[in-house]
Enzyme design. Structure first.
Site, PDB file in Angstrom:
ATOM      1  N   CYS A 133       0.835  -1.202   0.000  1.00 14.71           N
ATOM      2  CA  CYS A 133       0.000   0.000   0.000  1.00 14.71           C
ATOM      3  C   CYS A 133       0.873   1.257   0.000  1.00 14.71           C
ATOM      4  O   CYS A 133       2.112   1.166   0.076  1.00 14.71           O
ATOM      5  CB  CYS A 133      -0.975   0.033   1.182  1.00 14.71           C
ATOM      6  SG  CYS A 133      -2.329   1.223   0.916  1.00 14.71           S
ATOM      7  N   ASP A 202      -2.511   2.606   9.880  1.00 10.90           N
ATOM      8  CA  ASP A 202      -3.693   3.450  10.110  1.00 10.90           C
ATOM      9  C   ASP A 202      -3.988   3.561  11.590  1.00 10.90           C
ATOM     10  O   ASP A 202      -4.596   4.521  12.040  1.00 10.90           O
ATOM     11  CB  ASP A 202      -4.900   2.881   9.369  1.00 10.90           C
ATOM     12  CG  ASP A 202      -4.823   3.266   7.912  1.00 10.90           C
ATOM     13  OD1 ASP A 202      -4.098   2.588   7.168  1.00 10.90           O
ATOM     14  OD2 ASP A 202      -5.433   4.286   7.538  1.00 10.90           O
ATOM     15  N   LYS A 213      -3.474  -1.480   5.618  1.00  8.22           N
ATOM     16  CA  LYS A 213      -4.205  -1.935   4.427  1.00  8.22           C
ATOM     17  C   LYS A 213      -4.372  -3.449   4.398  1.00  8.22           C
ATOM     18  O   LYS A 213      -3.450  -4.198   4.738  1.00  8.22           O
ATOM     19  CB  LYS A 213      -3.431  -1.454   3.188  1.00  8.22           C
ATOM     20  CG  LYS A 213      -4.000  -1.840   1.845  1.00  8.22           C
ATOM     21  CD  LYS A 213      -5.437  -1.424   1.652  1.00  8.22           C
ATOM     22  CE  LYS A 213      -5.677   0.042   1.858  1.00  8.22           C
ATOM     23  NZ  LYS A 213      -7.130   0.377   1.959  1.00  8.22           N
TER      24      LYS A 213
HETATM   25  C1  RUB Z   1      -3.655   3.631   3.343  1.00  8.41           C
HETATM   26  C2  RUB Z   1      -2.779   2.795   4.201  1.00  8.41           C
HETATM   27  C3  RUB Z   1      -1.472   3.402   4.632  1.00  8.41           C
HETATM   28  C4  RUB Z   1      -1.636   4.093   5.992  1.00  8.41           C
HETATM   29  C5  RUB Z   1      -0.420   4.935   6.366  1.00  8.41           C
HETATM   30  O1  RUB Z   1      -4.942   3.082   3.191  1.00  8.41           O
HETATM   31  O2  RUB Z   1      -3.122   1.707   4.609  1.00  8.41           O
HETATM   32  O3  RUB Z   1      -0.499   2.403   4.757  1.00  8.41           O
HETATM   33  O4  RUB Z   1      -2.766   4.956   5.955  1.00  8.41           O
HETATM   34  O5  RUB Z   1      -0.275   6.004   5.453  1.00  8.41           O
HETATM   35  P1  RUB Z   1      -6.036   3.862   2.290  1.00  8.41           P
HETATM   36  P2  RUB Z   1       0.547   7.324   5.829  1.00  8.41           P
HETATM   37  O6  RUB Z   1      -5.444   3.984   0.916  1.00  8.41           O
HETATM   38  O7  RUB Z   1      -7.252   2.998   2.357  1.00  8.41           O
HETATM   39  O8  RUB Z   1      -6.273   5.215   2.944  1.00  8.41           O
HETATM   40  O9  RUB Z   1       1.931   6.865   6.183  1.00  8.41           O
HETATM   41  O10 RUB Z   1       0.503   8.160   4.580  1.00  8.41           O
HETATM   42  O11 RUB Z   1      -0.143   7.993   6.968  1.00  8.41           O
END
Ligand code: RUB
Length: 332
Positions: A133, A202, A213
């Site tokens: 992801c 998340d 993800k």
């Molecule tokens: C995004 C996802 C990312 C985390 C961390 O899921 O799983 O790995 O949100 O991201 P989605 P960050 O695409 O469903 O939002 O490091 O940018 O906070």
């Protein structure tokens, strides 16, 4: 009560995932609070708090899993409610709101820089890394390692169903990092060649479990089997205080048409399609969590939560949680 058009657009953006990833979701939500306070025309504190509370609850309804969103809102609302309790006047409370939003957004930027520096130290010259992801935190770590002259290669999973892996491949390619793009199911096939897996988060629970993800936990399982290191990059505003009192992080379930076209599935009479957007990786499969405060084993997640949300959090956390329920948050 009316939401500003900019707030409605941002909320739609988060729901439709044009605005996505835990960091960007939190930044967008706090920016919505800042704009609402700036444009507010109400004449008394109760109305102002009511307005901010309404916008907060609306933002909270957009996507349920990324804990950065409630934590960003909590950061601002807590300060507003404290200021109200202290009997400050409307202009003072508005000033505190503006400062809280600015401080939170600045903290996010500082944390991003720190996490890149700290994470890059864990990347060695010649490393083969796999990521799943699109995480901005992971992207910055990898770009920083590259800037430091470390030659790395990255396996990028496509990340069904919404293919965030394509974004990752493009970012890394533009940074001059060699990428091998693979389907999610190929992660175990290649895992023996991989030195480290680095993913974002998340939410991080008090027991060190990481919500990220969908598919992350299968990658972690494959890494565990191959004895490949598994790192998570998560700023402390992604740690979930509610999990201290045993609440579970809600896993978002998204529409089935993201998985399969409706014209196909409409012909299936006896098939259920499920589309959970995230899964939970237990702490046993995680070697390290990289935060802006340093690197911790997953077992130290509770310590981070206690540092972030107060040294004796249990009663306080219960009070924090009430803000997100039906009742209004009532500070002591
Ligand atoms: C995004 C996802 C990312 C985390 C961390 O899921 O799983 O790995 O949100 O991201 P989605 P960050 O695409 O469903 O939002 O490091 O940018 O906070």
């Amino acid at each position: 009560m009316q939401l500003l058009p900019e707030v409605k657009t941002a909320m739609n953006g988060i729901k439709s995932m044009e605005i996505r990833g835990a960091r960007l979701i939190a930044k967008t939500a706090v920016e919505c609070l800042r704009l609402t306070a700036e444009r507010s025309e109400v004449k008394d504190i109760e109305a102002f708090v009511g307005e901010m509370d309404f916008v907060s609850k609306s933002l909270l309804s957009t996507r349920p899993t990324a804990v950065s969103l409630p934590n960003g809102i909590r950061y601002v609302m807590y300060r507003i409610l404290q200021a109200q309790k202290q009997g400050l006047n409307l202009e003072e409370v508005k000033g505190i709101t503006e400062k809280a939003c600015k401080d939170f957004l600045e903290n996010v930027e500082q944390a991003s820089m720190r996490i890149a520096e700290i994470g890059a130290r864990r990347v060695s010259d010649g490393d083969i890394i796999l990521t799943h992801c699109h995480s901005t935190a992971v992207m910055e770590i990898l770009k920083k390692a590259e800037e430091q002259g470390k030659r790395i290669q990255v396996y990028v999973t496509e990340t069904r169903p919404l293919m965030q892996g394509r974004i990752v491949a493009e970012i890394l390619q533009d940074a001059g990092i060699p990428v091998t793009f693979i389907v999610d199911g190929a992660a175990r096939h290649f895992m023996k060649k991989v030195d480290k897996v680095i993913v974002g988060a998340d939410a991080v629970a008090a027991n060190g479990a990481v919500v990220n993800k969908i598919g992350t936990s299968m990658v972690a399982l494959a890494a565990h089997e191959a004895r490949t290191l598994f790192f998570v990059a998560a700023e402390t505003y992604k740690f979930s205080p509610e999990t201290i009192i045993g609440e579970l992080v809600k896993i978002e379930e998204r529409p089935l048409e993201e998985v399969i076209p409706l014209e196909i599935v409409s012909k299936w009479k006896n098939v259920e399609v499920r589309n959970p957007s995230f899964d939970v990786t237990p702490p046993d499969y995680i070697d390290l969590i990289i935060t802006e405060r340093g690197i911790i084993p997953p077992q130290a997640a509770l310590t981070i939560l206690q540092q972030e949300f107060g040294p004796a959090p249990y009663e306080e956390q219960a009070r924090y949680s009430t803000y997100f329920g039906e009742t209004v948050y009532e500070p002591k």
